[in-house]
Every structure is written in C-alpha cells, then in structure tokens.
Design an enzyme around this catalytic site. Structure first.
Site, PDB file in Angstrom:
ATOM      1  N   HIS A 425       3.266  -3.267   0.578  1.00  0.00           N
ATOM      2  CA  HIS A 425       1.925  -3.487   1.173  1.00  0.00           C
ATOM      3  C   HIS A 425       0.875  -2.227   1.604  1.00  0.00           C
ATOM      4  O   HIS A 425      -0.235  -2.129   1.275  1.00  0.00           O
ATOM      5  CB  HIS A 425       2.005  -4.580   2.342  1.00  0.00           C
ATOM      6  CG  HIS A 425       0.863  -5.302   2.921  1.00  0.00           C
ATOM      7  ND1 HIS A 425       0.010  -6.225   1.978  1.00  0.00           N
ATOM      8  CD2 HIS A 425       0.254  -4.909   3.937  1.00  0.00           C
ATOM      9  CE1 HIS A 425      -1.018  -6.638   2.680  1.00  0.00           C
ATOM     10  NE2 HIS A 425      -1.093  -5.674   3.693  1.00  0.00           N
ATOM     11  N   CYS A 803      -3.635  -5.347 -14.023  1.00  0.00           N
ATOM     12  CA  CYS A 803      -4.468  -5.289 -12.835  1.00  0.00           C
ATOM     13  C   CYS A 803      -3.315  -4.805 -11.985  1.00  0.00           C
ATOM     14  O   CYS A 803      -3.515  -4.676 -10.641  1.00  0.00           O
ATOM     15  CB  CYS A 803      -4.934  -6.434 -12.328  1.00  0.00           C
ATOM     16  SG  CYS A 803      -3.861  -7.787 -12.018  1.00  0.00           S
TER      17      CYS A 803
END
Ligand code: PEP
Ligand code: MG
Length: 843
Positions: A425, A803
């Site tokens: 993250h 993506c």
C-alpha cells in the site's frame, strides 16, 4: 577512431571470437593467433620506427581489454609493457632517467599483479617503506636513483612470491598479458557486473595492443579526459580536465589536481585545435555525446579512447533535442538517447551529490518510489499531519502502513517502512503522489510507544533528521542537501517528439481531481483506474459513513449509510470528469477487503471508536468486527464479491457516476465514463454487476431526462479470468489487466508479505527481479497475451489495457506494446516515462 582518420597510437586488435575460442579450448591461444599477432606487429613497428625489446629504439605497449558493452574497471589492463633492464636503459638515455625508471616500476607492479597474480599490496609496502626511508610523502618526490632502488626491490617481490625471476623477454610478457586480459573476462567481478547489468550474449573481451604514448615528457606533453558536451546540463561546450606533463594515472590517483581545458588551449594551442575538430568528427560519426581520453606527447595529439558519455536526465534531454535541431540525428534516434530513468530523475527532487553521503547510509530497503526526501522522523500518521501543519518536513517511519495512515503519508515528504514490497500500500500510494518511499527495510525495528527506531545499530529518536533515497532504497543519517526537479522547456519539446512516434496510449491511475490534473499535465490521455476506495479516506465524515455502511446489519441500514456517501462520491467524480474533459475516465467499483476501513489499534479502542461512529452497542460492534475478520483478506471478501453480496453498494456507486457524468455534460464537459468491475473470476459475476449497472443507468437517465454513452468492463486480475477471457469478453466492453493481483495470484506471493523473502530470492538469483515491479513476461505475460487474444477473438471491438503498477515500468510497457494492448495506465508521475517507453518500442 583510426579508421575515420584520427591519430590513434598504432596497434592491433584481437577479436572477441579469439577470446571465446580461448575460453572454450582450455585457456590456450587459438592456433595461429600468436603468429598472426607477431606478423601484424611488424606493421606497427614499421609505422613507429621502433622495435619491441630494442634498447636503441624502444617501443612500449599497452595491452587493454575492450568488450562490446563498456564494463568500466571490471577487466584488466597492462601498461608500459616490454620493459626490462636493457630497454629501460635505452629509454633513459632518450627520455630521461626519472621517466624511464618511473615507467619501469609501474610496469613491474601492474604486470606482477594483473598477469602473475602477485598482490598489489606487496609492491605498495616496498614503495611506502622507501618513501619513509627517504623522508618523502609523494611518489613524485622520489628521485631517479630512488626509483632504481625501487625497481630492484620489486624484483625481489617477484622472486619471493613466485620463486622465479620476472620474465624479461618482451614477447613472453606480451603473450602472458594477452592471456591475462582474456582471463579477466571471467574474473568474479566481471561475472558479477554482467549479472547485475544483465549483460548477456557477448563472446568475450577483445584485446587492444597499442603503442604507449606519454603525456609526461615535459611541458609540451599532457593528458586529459573530456565530454563533448556538458554531461550534467547538456550544454554544447567541451567539458573536461587536463594535466600538463602527466600520465592518466596521475589524474585518477588524485596526485595532482587537474585543470580545465582552457589551460590546454593556452599551453598547447595546436593540439587543442585538433582536439576540438576531433570532437566534432566523433559526434558526427557516432551521433552521440562522447566521453574521450587523449594524450599529447611532445605537441602531438593522440586519441586513446572514446565511448558514449554517461549523462544526467537533464543533460540527456537537452542533448537529444539539440542534436535534432543541429540535424545530427532524427527524432526516432533522438528518443532512444534518453533513458526512462533519465525522465524519472527530472520528475522528482534529487540529492545534490549522492557520493557525499555514502558513509552515512545506515540501511537499505526496497526502492519503492523514487526521488529524495529529507525530514524529521515521526512515528504516527497523526504526528506527521500535525508536524507538517507546523511547517515541518517529516519522514513517516512505520513498521507497515495501513490505509488509515493516508493523511500522514500525504503530509510526509518521505515514507520508510519495515514491511511491504514494491506494490505494498505504502509503495503504490507514494508512487501515485510522486512521493519518495523506501519500503520493506528489514533492518528497521520500530518502537511506536517509545517513539524510537533502531536502524542497524543506530537509535533514531522522534524529531531527528533522516534522508531517504527512493531511487536506491538507501536510508541515510542526517539532513542531506536536495536539488529541486529540473523541468525545462527542452523536456516539453522532447515529449512532443515522443508522442508523434508512439501508438500505445498512456492513461493514469488517479483518484482525486488534483491527481487527475497532475496526470493531464504530464500528458495522460485519460484515467485508466480510479480507485474509489481512496476517496473514502479523504475526511473523517466520509470514513464515519463508510464505517456505518460496513457495520450495517440490514440492507436498510446499509442503504442509509450509502446515501450519506453518495454526494461525496458524486462531487469527486464531477471534479475528475472536469479535469479529464474530452478524455475517458475509468472508475472502478469498491475493491478492498472491508476491514481495511476499520479503526486501527487494539480491539477495545476499535470497539469504542466504532460505537461512537455508528451508534451501535458494544456487543453489536464486537460481533460484527469478528465477522469481518478474515484469515486471508487478499483472497477474501473483496472485489466484485462485495457488490454482489451488497448490490446497494454497486447501485450507489453507479448512481454517483451517472449523476456526475450527466451534470458535467450539462455544463458542457465532454464525459466518457467507463465503469470497471474488479476481481472477476467468472462470467456470471461480471454478468450480475453489468446488469445492475445498466439498470441504474436507465433509472438515472430517465430521472435526469437525458442519457449519455458509457462502457462497462472488467479487470482481469485473477488467473481464471485470463484463462476464460473469451467468455468474460462476452460481458465486457473492455479489459484492464490488474497485474498487481494477477502477479500475486499467479505466483501465489502475497503482495503485502513479499518483502519477507524477496531480498533473499533476489540475492540467491532465484528471481531475476521483483515480479511486482518488472512484469514476469514468461508467466504472467503469457496469461496477458492469451487473454488478449481470446478476448479480442470473442469481441473484436474489445478495448484492452493494463492498470497494475507495471504500467509505468519501461520493460513491461514495451511488452504490453508488443502484445498489442491499447493502453497502459500508471501513476501520474510515471506517465512521461511510459510515454517514452511506448515510443522507444515503436521507433
Ligand atoms: C491490480 O491488482 O493490479 C490493480 C490495479 O488493483 P489493486 O492494486 O488496487 O488491487
Ligand atoms: Mg487488484
């Protein structure tokens, strides 16, 4: 250089094929090679009017390595070869005793070390002892008689180390030196260098045997190094250093401080004029900025070496643009003169001088997001925000980050974590902002309660200064000096050349109107991924509403919470559509495991925060939290599984998208919404969501009295979806490969835990690179290729993109272009890099 008419000391080259044969046939010179060398050598001797081993007309040689790809310092070289007691006497009578014996002792040391394998330190000891005995500090202070003494001492080193005399026959010296250069192709450091730089497929090293020329023959001689243009700025002006009456080694060893080229212009005007002309000839010949070594011996210029010059990002862009304007190269060649990493340097702040901080590096982690950051250490996201609000620059140090840290991460100038890989993250988010981040730094022991971190053996307290290099992963003590990103007009010119050549489109991953604007400024042709979950962290009210939605027990409760979220989502989407006027915007439905939105901390803290956020009792909260907890969240209740289990969630998101699109369209903005369903593994999952989205579209269109075009598609990020892509394509108008999850699930490596074993895998050569950074073309790439073919076969109009984080990695972008994808989508800061990589494969 010789073949285009420049003055190069005469010599001959043994080709790399000979080296290959030498290695293959038991380290013996290939048959006939030695005879060929001697024959060729006669021409050299004739040209020089000197002879090997002839003391009246001595000829000294350099024997150098030379591979097809420059490997600076990795292989061996012997200089001043062909000296012995007789030849040195001849040389002394022609060129002076000091010069002759200085050359001789240098030769004995270099030959002894490189060819005979005697440790250099044994020679060095003798030199140091002698200097001490003579009471001098510098080599240059030794007199000719001292050097004679040193030569005798060096010969005893041979005798002691090898049990035999040093070989005095110049031909024997030459043969041994040739073999030594061949052998150095397989020295451990050369092997390591090739493996690090992925240099493969070469046959071996060539050997260049050349006559020595001397820059240390008085004040009409000298030696220098130059770049044909300034390698830092790209300015078209010779950039170099020169030393009068010196040998190249003197520059390298720092014995004397070199002067600039103007000194040469004044002292040796004729040689300087020729040098300037040679630089122009070489640039025209190689169509590049060159790095050149030269020597002037008694007013005569000799060119010793030239190769393509290493340069900074700023230099590379300016040189490429200037060379097109000068008519030296065309646009297609120019775009290959700039490396994607060069652009990266231009788009992030950098350290002014990385070599100056080497002694202060205390640990190294994964280079998760490039750039440089300098700040004071804090240990919580809240502190990061508070300190930042006070105008301080902070480095947020965490064991690992959670989505809840997002505010603090944004406030920090740099992020350092002990856990997490290149797509953790922290890394993904930091790259999205172009923020420096070093993740997975296993030498870190964070103690949040004491507010200290142990890095290696250094204890760092809150408020102490730390610097991070996100391009190398280095963690550096103290406040290192930064230079701002240098984006100049040349970059714009260069990028327009790039765009004319490429056909692969480049979109951006952006979640807010500000990111969308940055992406557009960097040349993005739309948004390829808007992660809606990131919008939920933007304020406390939003997070509170999300928590009410997650904690809801009945669909009615959930719907009530969703109604609170709808206006936030709609206004964000409006901002994004506005920023992307005229370009497609791909919005992904909610994807992450829901527990990511729960408060951090121990269970008591969590329960008390949730009771106040939701108005539920402690027991209700407790039982719901337990239900939400998962053993394997990355493979758990996330992706389209959320929208299928809670259709009201998809309904709210679709409604917000269509309302925003129509309202922007009513304001004259051209909108092209594309709704993307995440983590699909079966056509039924997708079919369910597609019909829900379409029915909401019809409702909103009739409520608002107007309609517009839109697309519904899916992410391909589960291997099963790739395997049955033809069936999926029947339900999807576009595919977008989510290569983060696709890599995670293809390898079976958790994205969040890969930092634990990846460094070991890389150091043991089990993986060539981090597959979350550089696409695994063989495995994951095969799935991508197959799914693209199957998908387009079933639906020829299918639009296909990617993506995942690989969308901004140059070698992966090249692969996507070759497979025939329509676009890549990457973080706004990597858009220029992807544009360049896409053009380079097309050029
Ligand atoms: C992916 O998996 O590649 C992707 C883009 O989605 P996320 O990183 O949000 O899971
Ligand atoms: Mg994903």
């Amino acid at each position: 250089m010789a073949s285009i008419g420049l003055s190069v000391p005469p010599g001959l080259t043994i080709s790399t094929e000979a080296c290959q044969e030498y290695q293959e046939y038991g380290k013996k010179l290939p048959e006939g090679l030695w005879e060929e060398i001697l024959e060729a050598f006669e021409c050299v001797e004739k040209e020089m009017g000197a002879k090997l081993g002839d003391s009246s007309k001595p000829l000294l040689l350099s024997v150098r390595s030379g591979a097809a790809i420059s490997m600076p310092g990795m292989m061996d070289t012997v200089l001043n070869l062909a000296l012995n007691d007789e030849v040195v006497a001849g040389l002394a009578s022609r060129s002076g005793e000091r010069f002759a014996y200085d050359s001789y002792r240098r030769f004995l040391d270099m030959f002894g070390n490189v060819v005979m394998g005697i440790s250099h330190s044994l020679f060095e000891e003798k030199l140091e002892d002698l200097k001490a005995a003579k009471g001098v500090k510098l080599d240059t202070e030794l007199k000719a008689s001292d050097l004679k003494e040193l030569v005798a001492l060096y010969k005893t080193v041979y005798l002691e180390a090898k049990g035999e005399q040093f070989p005095s026959d110049p031909k024997e010296q030459l043969q041994l030196a040739v073999k030594a250069v061949f052998d150095s192709w397989d020295s451990p450091r050369a092997i390591k260098y090739r493996s690090i730089n992925q240099i493969t497929g070469l046959k071996g090293t060539a050997v260049n045997i050349q006559c020595m020329v001397f820059g240390n023959m008085g004040n009409t001689s000298g030696t220098g190094v130059l770049f044909t243009r300034n390698p830092s700025t790209g300015e078209k002006k010779l950039y170099g250093e020169f030393l009068i009456n010196a040998q190249g080694e003197d520059v390298v060893a720092g014995i004397r401080t070199p002067e600039d080229l103007d000194t040469m212009k004044q002292c040796l005007p004729e040689a300087y004029k020729e040098l300037v002309q040679n630089c122009e000839i070489l640039e025209r010949h190689y169509k590049d900025m060159m790095d050149i070594e030269f020597t002037v011996q008694e007013n005569r210029l000799w060119m010793l070496q030239c190769r393509s010059g290493k340069r900074t990002g700023k230099g590379a862009v300016r040189i490429a643009v200037d060379m097109v304007n000068e008519g030296l190269v065309d646009a297609r060649s120019a775009i290959k003169m700039v490396e994607p990493q060069h652009l990266d340097q231009l788009l992030h702040p950098q350290f002014e001088d990385p070599s100056s901080y080497k002694d202060n590096v205390i640990a190294t982690g994964l280079p998760a997001s490039p750039g440089a950051a300098v700040g004071q250490v804090v240990f919580s996201a809240d502190d990061a925000e508070t300190w930042h609000a006070q105008g301080k620059s902070v480095i947020l140090v965490r064991t690992e980050t959670s989505p809840e840290d997002v505010g603090g991460m944004h406030a920090a100038t740099g992020i350092l974590t002990a856990r997490g890989g290149m797509t953790s993250h922290a890394a993904v988010v930091a790259r999205g902002w172009g923020k420096c981040c070093v993740s997975g730094c296993s030498d870190l022991r964070v103690n949040d309660s004491e507010k200290v971190v142990l890095i290696g053996d250094k204890i760092i307290k809150e408020g102490e200064w730390l610097s991070l290099n996100g391009s190398t992963g280095e963690v550096i003590m103290g406040k290192q000096t930064l230079a701002p990103p240098a984006i100049s007009g040349d970059l714009e010119t260069f990028m327009s050349m790039v765009d004319e050549i490429r056909s692969l489109k480049v979109m951006a991953n952006a979640d807010t109107p500000e990111d969308a604007q940055t992406a557009r400024n960097n040349g993005a042709q739309g948004i390829g991924l808007c992660r809606t979950e990131h919008m939920f962290f933007a304020s406390d009210e939003r997070l509170k509403a999300v928590r009410q939605m997650i904690m809801a027990v009945t669909p009615e409760q959930r719907k009530k919470a969703l109604d609170l979220l709808l206006p936030y989502q709609r206004s964000d989407f409006e901002g994004i559509f506005r920023a992307m006027d005229g370009l497609p915007v791909t919005i992904r439905l909610l994807d992450p495991p829901l527990h990511e939105f729960l408060p951090e901390g121990d269970i008591e803290q969590m329960v008390s925060e949730l009771t106040s956020d939701t108005g539920m009792t402690e027991e209700e909260v407790f039982s719901k939290v337990e239900k939400l907890s998962e053993v394997n969240p990355m493979l758990g209740f996330r992706g389209c599984r959320l929208g299928i289990s809670y259709p009201e969630l998809t309904e709210m998101q679709a409604r917000a998208i269509f309302q925003a699109a129509i309202s922007m369209s009513n304001h004259g903005v051209q909108v092209f919404p594309e709704i993307m369903v995440p983590l699909v593994g079966t056509p039924q999952e997708l079919g369910h969501q597609v019909s829900l989205i379409r029915s909401i579209a019809e409702k909103v269109f009739s409520e608002m009295g107007t309609s517009l075009g839109y697309k519904v598609g899916t992410m391909i990020e589960i291997p099963r979806a790739a395997l049955i892509a033809d069936e999926i394509a029947k339900e999807a108008e576009f595919f977008s490969f989510g290569t983060n999850d696709l890599t995670q699930m293809t390898f079976g490596y958790s994205r969040d835990d890969v930092g634990k074993f990846l460094p070991v895998y890389l150091s043991k050569g089990i993986l060539p690179s981090d597959p979350f950074e550089v696409l695994d073309q063989k495995g994951v790439g095969q799935l991508i290729k197959m799914a693209t073919d199957k998908g387009c076969g079933a639906r020829p109009s299918l639009k296909v993109g990617i993506c995942g984080e690989h969308g901004g990695e140059p070698s992966s972008v090249a692969f996507f272009a070759e497979v025939g994808l329509d676009y890549v989508s990457c973080s706004p800061f990597r858009v220029p890099i992807a544009r360049l990589a896409a053009a380079q494969v097309a050029a």
